[in-house]
Scaffold this active site. Structure first.
Site, PDB file in Angstrom:
ATOM      1  CG  HIS A 166      35.606  57.439  40.955  1.00 14.82           C
ATOM      2  ND1 HIS A 166      35.756  58.984  41.532  1.00 14.82           N
ATOM      3  CD2 HIS A 166      36.367  56.632  41.780  1.00 14.82           C
ATOM      4  CE1 HIS A 166      37.422  58.701  42.217  1.00 14.82           C
ATOM      5  NE2 HIS A 166      37.106  57.164  42.379  1.00 14.82           N
ATOM      6  CE1 TYR A 215      42.826  45.226  37.320  1.00 15.73           C
ATOM      7  CE2 TYR A 215      41.218  46.256  39.704  1.00 15.73           C
ATOM      8  CZ  TYR A 215      42.225  45.975  39.010  1.00 15.73           C
ATOM      9  OH  TYR A 215      43.286  45.165  40.438  1.00 15.73           O
ATOM     10  CB  ILE A 272      51.878  43.181  44.683  1.00 10.91           C
ATOM     11  CG1 ILE A 272      50.814  44.973  44.193  1.00 10.91           C
ATOM     12  CG2 ILE A 272      51.652  42.660  45.285  1.00 10.91           C
ATOM     13  CD1 ILE A 272      49.547  44.685  44.682  1.00 10.91           C
ATOM     14  CE  LYS A 329      43.114  40.963  39.169  1.00 15.83           C
ATOM     15  NZ  LYS A 329      43.826  40.012  38.768  1.00 15.83           N
ATOM     16  CB  THR A 342      41.606  43.891  43.554  1.00 13.68           C
ATOM     17  OG1 THR A 342      40.839  44.989  43.145  1.00 13.68           O
ATOM     18  CG2 THR A 342      39.731  43.445  41.739  1.00 13.68           C
ATOM     19  CG  ASP A 343      39.359  46.548  47.091  1.00 19.59           C
ATOM     20  OD1 ASP A 343      39.097  46.648  46.410  1.00 19.59           O
ATOM     21  OD2 ASP A 343      39.506  47.215  48.625  1.00 19.59           O
ATOM     22  CD  GLU A 344      39.401  48.828  41.852  1.00 20.44           C
ATOM     23  OE1 GLU A 344      38.886  49.138  40.852  1.00 20.44           O
ATOM     24  OE2 GLU A 344      40.182  49.798  42.283  1.00 20.44           O
ATOM     25  CB  SER A 390      46.779  46.551  37.807  1.00 23.17           C
ATOM     26  OG  SER A 390      48.154  47.736  36.686  1.00 23.17           O
ATOM     27  CE  LYS A 425      46.979  51.001  38.550  1.00 26.15           C
ATOM     28  NZ  LYS A 425      47.806  50.268  39.128  1.00 26.15           N
ATOM     29  NE  ARG A 435      39.691  53.548  45.260  1.00 29.86           N
ATOM     30  CZ  ARG A 435      37.810  54.492  45.442  1.00 29.86           C
ATOM     31  NH1 ARG A 435      37.374  54.240  46.172  1.00 29.86           N
ATOM     32  NH2 ARG A 435      37.622  54.209  43.277  1.00 29.86           N
ATOM     33  CG  ASN A 485      42.780  51.095  46.404  1.00 30.12           C
ATOM     34  OD1 ASN A 485      42.098  50.292  47.045  1.00 30.12           O
ATOM     35  ND2 ASN A 485      43.313  52.392  45.499  1.00 30.12           N
TER      36      ASN A 485
HETATM   37  P1  NAD Z   1      51.291  46.360  38.036  1.00 23.67           P
HETATM   38  O1  NAD Z   1      50.268  46.658  36.824  1.00 23.67           O
HETATM   39  O2  NAD Z   1      52.284  46.858  38.708  1.00 23.67           O
HETATM   40  O3  NAD Z   1      52.296  45.187  37.498  1.00 23.67           O
HETATM   41  C1  NAD Z   1      51.661  44.179  36.884  1.00 23.67           C
HETATM   42  C2  NAD Z   1      53.127  42.926  36.397  1.00 23.67           C
HETATM   43  O4  NAD Z   1      52.250  41.907  35.426  1.00 23.67           O
HETATM   44  C3  NAD Z   1      53.854  43.948  35.125  1.00 23.67           C
HETATM   45  O5  NAD Z   1      54.715  43.777  35.788  1.00 23.67           O
HETATM   46  C4  NAD Z   1      53.288  43.354  33.378  1.00 23.67           C
HETATM   47  O6  NAD Z   1      54.729  43.395  32.761  1.00 23.67           O
HETATM   48  C5  NAD Z   1      53.125  41.571  33.974  1.00 23.67           C
HETATM   49  N1  NAD Z   1      52.041  41.506  32.636  1.00 23.67           N
HETATM   50  C6  NAD Z   1      50.679  42.296  32.303  1.00 23.67           C
HETATM   51  N2  NAD Z   1      50.349  42.023  31.145  1.00 23.67           N
HETATM   52  C7  NAD Z   1      50.932  40.619  31.002  1.00 23.67           C
HETATM   53  C8  NAD Z   1      51.129  39.660  30.048  1.00 23.67           C
HETATM   54  N3  NAD Z   1      50.043  39.291  29.167  1.00 23.67           N
HETATM   55  N4  NAD Z   1      52.101  38.570  30.027  1.00 23.67           N
HETATM   56  C9  NAD Z   1      52.790  38.092  31.375  1.00 23.67           C
HETATM   57  N5  NAD Z   1      53.161  39.515  32.985  1.00 23.67           N
HETATM   58  C10 NAD Z   1      52.518  40.386  32.497  1.00 23.67           C
HETATM   59  O7  NAD Z   1      50.065  45.852  39.089  1.00 23.67           O
HETATM   60  P2  NAD Z   1      50.054  45.311  40.421  1.00 23.67           P
HETATM   61  O8  NAD Z   1      49.519  46.517  40.414  1.00 23.67           O
HETATM   62  O9  NAD Z   1      51.469  45.069  40.422  1.00 23.67           O
HETATM   63  O10 NAD Z   1      48.645  44.535  40.836  1.00 23.67           O
HETATM   64  C11 NAD Z   1      49.409  42.751  40.303  1.00 23.67           C
HETATM   65  C12 NAD Z   1      48.050  42.094  41.151  1.00 23.67           C
HETATM   66  O11 NAD Z   1      47.298  42.422  41.930  1.00 23.67           O
HETATM   67  C13 NAD Z   1      47.578  42.300  40.001  1.00 23.67           C
HETATM   68  O12 NAD Z   1      46.596  41.312  39.725  1.00 23.67           O
HETATM   69  C14 NAD Z   1      45.738  43.229  40.325  1.00 23.67           C
HETATM   70  O13 NAD Z   1      44.722  42.858  39.589  1.00 23.67           O
HETATM   71  C15 NAD Z   1      46.378  42.982  41.645  1.00 23.67           C
HETATM   72  N6  NAD Z   1      45.948  44.504  42.872  1.00 23.67           N
HETATM   73  C16 NAD Z   1      46.650  44.970  43.097  1.00 23.67           C
HETATM   74  C17 NAD Z   1      46.249  46.139  43.806  1.00 23.67           C
HETATM   75  C18 NAD Z   1      47.492  47.405  43.843  1.00 23.67           C
HETATM   76  O14 NAD Z   1      46.645  48.396  44.834  1.00 23.67           O
HETATM   77  N7  NAD Z   1      47.916  47.940  42.979  1.00 23.67           N
HETATM   78  C19 NAD Z   1      44.680  45.225  44.653  1.00 23.67           C
HETATM   79  C20 NAD Z   1      44.447  44.844  44.703  1.00 23.67           C
HETATM   80  C21 NAD Z   1      44.680  43.146  43.793  1.00 23.67           C
HETATM   81  O1  DAU Z   2      40.795  48.567  45.441  1.00 25.74           O
HETATM   82  C1  DAU Z   2      42.037  47.745  44.889  1.00 25.74           C
HETATM   83  C2  DAU Z   2      42.824  47.888  43.510  1.00 25.74           C
HETATM   84  O2  DAU Z   2      43.476  49.708  43.822  1.00 25.74           O
HETATM   85  C3  DAU Z   2      43.425  47.742  42.696  1.00 25.74           C
HETATM   86  O3  DAU Z   2      42.864  46.406  42.248  1.00 25.74           O
HETATM   87  C4  DAU Z   2      44.139  48.340  41.392  1.00 25.74           C
HETATM   88  O4  DAU Z   2      44.971  47.968  40.980  1.00 25.74           O
HETATM   89  C5  DAU Z   2      44.971  49.826  41.998  1.00 25.74           C
HETATM   90  O5  DAU Z   2      44.869  50.719  40.501  1.00 25.74           O
HETATM   91  C6  DAU Z   2      43.426  50.365  42.561  1.00 25.74           C
HETATM   92  O6  DAU Z   2      42.240  51.156  41.992  1.00 25.74           O
HETATM   93  P1  DAU Z   2      42.006  53.059  42.720  1.00 25.74           P
HETATM   94  O7  DAU Z   2      40.986  53.141  41.034  1.00 25.74           O
HETATM   95  O8  DAU Z   2      41.497  52.943  43.493  1.00 25.74           O
HETATM   96  O9  DAU Z   2      44.050  53.287  42.172  1.00 25.74           O
HETATM   97  P2  DAU Z   2      44.189  54.783  42.296  1.00 25.74           P
HETATM   98  O10 DAU Z   2      45.052  54.921  42.874  1.00 25.74           O
HETATM   99  O11 DAU Z   2      44.604  54.933  40.506  1.00 25.74           O
HETATM  100  O12 DAU Z   2      42.846  55.343  42.562  1.00 25.74           O
HETATM  101  C7  DAU Z   2      42.692  55.732  43.857  1.00 25.74           C
HETATM  102  C8  DAU Z   2      42.027  56.785  44.144  1.00 25.74           C
HETATM  103  O13 DAU Z   2      42.072  58.390  43.735  1.00 25.74           O
HETATM  104  C9  DAU Z   2      40.554  56.923  43.536  1.00 25.74           C
HETATM  105  O14 DAU Z   2      39.480  57.181  44.143  1.00 25.74           O
HETATM  106  C10 DAU Z   2      40.633  57.538  42.205  1.00 25.74           C
HETATM  107  C11 DAU Z   2      41.417  59.129  42.550  1.00 25.74           C
HETATM  108  N1  DAU Z   2      42.464  59.515  41.921  1.00 25.74           N
HETATM  109  C12 DAU Z   2      43.174  58.583  41.116  1.00 25.74           C
HETATM  110  C13 DAU Z   2      44.492  59.245  39.737  1.00 25.74           C
HETATM  111  C14 DAU Z   2      45.076  58.230  39.100  1.00 25.74           C
HETATM  112  C15 DAU Z   2      42.376  60.658  41.576  1.00 25.74           C
HETATM  113  O15 DAU Z   2      42.248  61.688  42.485  1.00 25.74           O
HETATM  114  N2  DAU Z   2      43.495  61.674  40.849  1.00 25.74           N
HETATM  115  C16 DAU Z   2      44.330  61.039  40.308  1.00 25.74           C
HETATM  116  O16 DAU Z   2      44.733  61.508  38.998  1.00 25.74           O
END
Ligand code: NAD
Ligand code: DAU
Length: 353
Positions: free
Chosen positions: A294, A160, A17, A164, A135-137, A90, A199, A224, A189
């Protein structure tokens, strides 16, 4: 831009992101300086930002948000006007294996940043902004009905989400205790280009492409609420500029999918794009042991964002998914780079074959 800020620190800008947020800010604010602070963990990848390398208003800083002295010195030297904080561990599955890494980065790292901002801004604290991306989690898990509102009580269920939730509490405590101007947003998500293939969506795209099993946890009945990453980045920009200090904003696309339905849609899209027989990718679906604890369902009520800030998602899910698949199929080099090395070890440990 809010308060005509000159120096904006974005943490975690090399991640999924964060890279989209950095790109949006660098391109939209040529008169501001955008600093991207990232440790480049397994999830951070400067290939996500190749197009920005030579932009005069962009600077990358490699560093660790958990390093107290480094963060303090960085804030003292650079004198940031505002912070957008995304850096985090994350992935829920990794948090189940190693909770301490999540406490360290997500809680301690956030508090380090809060302290540095509070100290730097002490004489004119009201002129600044600390915007925390969450995050919504943190709200826990829903049954069949209802939505997460900004007022829903926190009830995190995984290491996680507990980390958060803790960081969100610290951010709000710094507003209450020290008057730090903060905003928090909690998003559902995300999916789209540059997401690390641990993911669900990028992992399954990669596995379908390589004819590997698709490990669906449990019965695939978990739900999700999916949002295209660029719509999240747009929401972050809006909140950064127009969000009210001290407020929380929920971000989501009113786009709920049961995992199994999503995986079947993805299989259909991939069959079509790869020219495979209809139904062939679905045969890769494999039901595996469920994720511990889960969460059944997440669903965001984004009415406040829509009414107050006039935000709405720009893409329908089918269109976003199709664009995402196209990106992964076109960027094989990116995928190959991130799935070599330590990724292989993680994959073996997580899925065991
Ligand atoms: P990501 O794991 O892709 O990226 C995380 C980044 O943080 C990486 O570039 C990593 O190198 C950096 N990082 C980790 N530890 C660090 C440290 N100690 N110092 C400096 N940098 C560090 O994560 P993402 O999916 O892009 O999520 C970004 C943010 O958004 C997170 O805070 C996550 O909780 C939040 N978020 C993610 C989702 C999602 O669906 N992916 C949804 C809602 C909120
Ligand atoms: O809701 C926001 C969150 O969404 C973010 O805060 C997190 O950073 C992000 O990782 C994501 O969390 P989830 O656990 O929902 O995402 P993930 O892609 O890991 O999994 C999505 C759904 O799919 C969840 O119900 C678990 C399932 N899953 C995931 C993986 C990796 C599977 O069934 N098989 C898999 O191998």
């Amino acid at each position: 831009m809010r308060n005509n800020y000159q120096k904006i620190l974005i943490t975690g800008g090399a991640g999924f992101i964060g890279s989209h947020v950095v790109r949006l800010f660098v391109n939209k604010y040529p008169d501001g300086m955008i600093y991207n602070l990232d440790l480049l963990t397994y999830a951070g990848n400067l290939e996500n930002l190749r197009d920005l390398e030579n932009k005069p208003n962009y600077r990358f800083i490699k560093g660790d948000i958990t390093d107290q002295a480094f963060i303090h010195d960085l804030f003292t030297t650079e004198k940031f006007d505002a912070v957008v904080h995304l850096a985090a561990e994350s992935h829920v599955d990794r948090s189940i294996k190693d909770p301490l890494a999540f406490i360290n980065t997500n809680v301690l790292g956030t508090v380090n940043l809060l302290n540095a901002a509070k100290d730097l801004w002490q004489h004119n604290i009201g002129d600044h902004l600390f915007y925390h991306i969450s995050t919504d989690e943190v709200y826990g898990s829903l049954d069949e009905g209802g939505f997460f509102l900004e007022t829903t009580a926190y009830d995190p269920q995984s290491p996680y989400s507990a980390s958060k939730a803790s960081s969100d509490h610290f951010v709000r405590a710094y507003r209450n205790t020290y008057g730090l101007p903060v905003i928090v947003s909690n998003c559902s998500n995300n999916y789209g280009p540059n997401q690390f293939p641990e993911k669900l969506i990028p992992l399954f795209i990669n596995n379908i492409k390589n004819n590997q099993p698709l490990p669906v946890y449990g019965k695939g009945e978990n739900v999700r609420d999916w949002l295209y990453v660029i719509d999240h980045a747009r929401a972050i920009d809006l909140i950064f500029n127009e969000g009210r200090i001290g407020e929380t904003y929920n971000i989501g696309g009113f786009n709920e999918w049961k995992n199994l339905d999503l995986v079947k849609l993805l299989c259909r899209v991939m069959d079509e794009k790869l020219g495979r027989d209809p139904g062939s990718s679905e045969q890769l679906i494999t039901y595996v042991t469920d994720r511990a604890g889960h969460d059944l369902r997440y669903a965001i009520d984004a009415t406040k964002m829509m009414k107050e800030l006039n935000w709405k998602p720009s893409l329908q899910f089918e269109e976003g998914l199709s664009k995402t698949v196209d990106w992964y199929l076109a960027n094989t080099e990116w995928l190959e780079h991130v799935t070599s090395g330590s990724y292989q070890k993680y994959y073996q440990e997580q899925y065991g074959n």
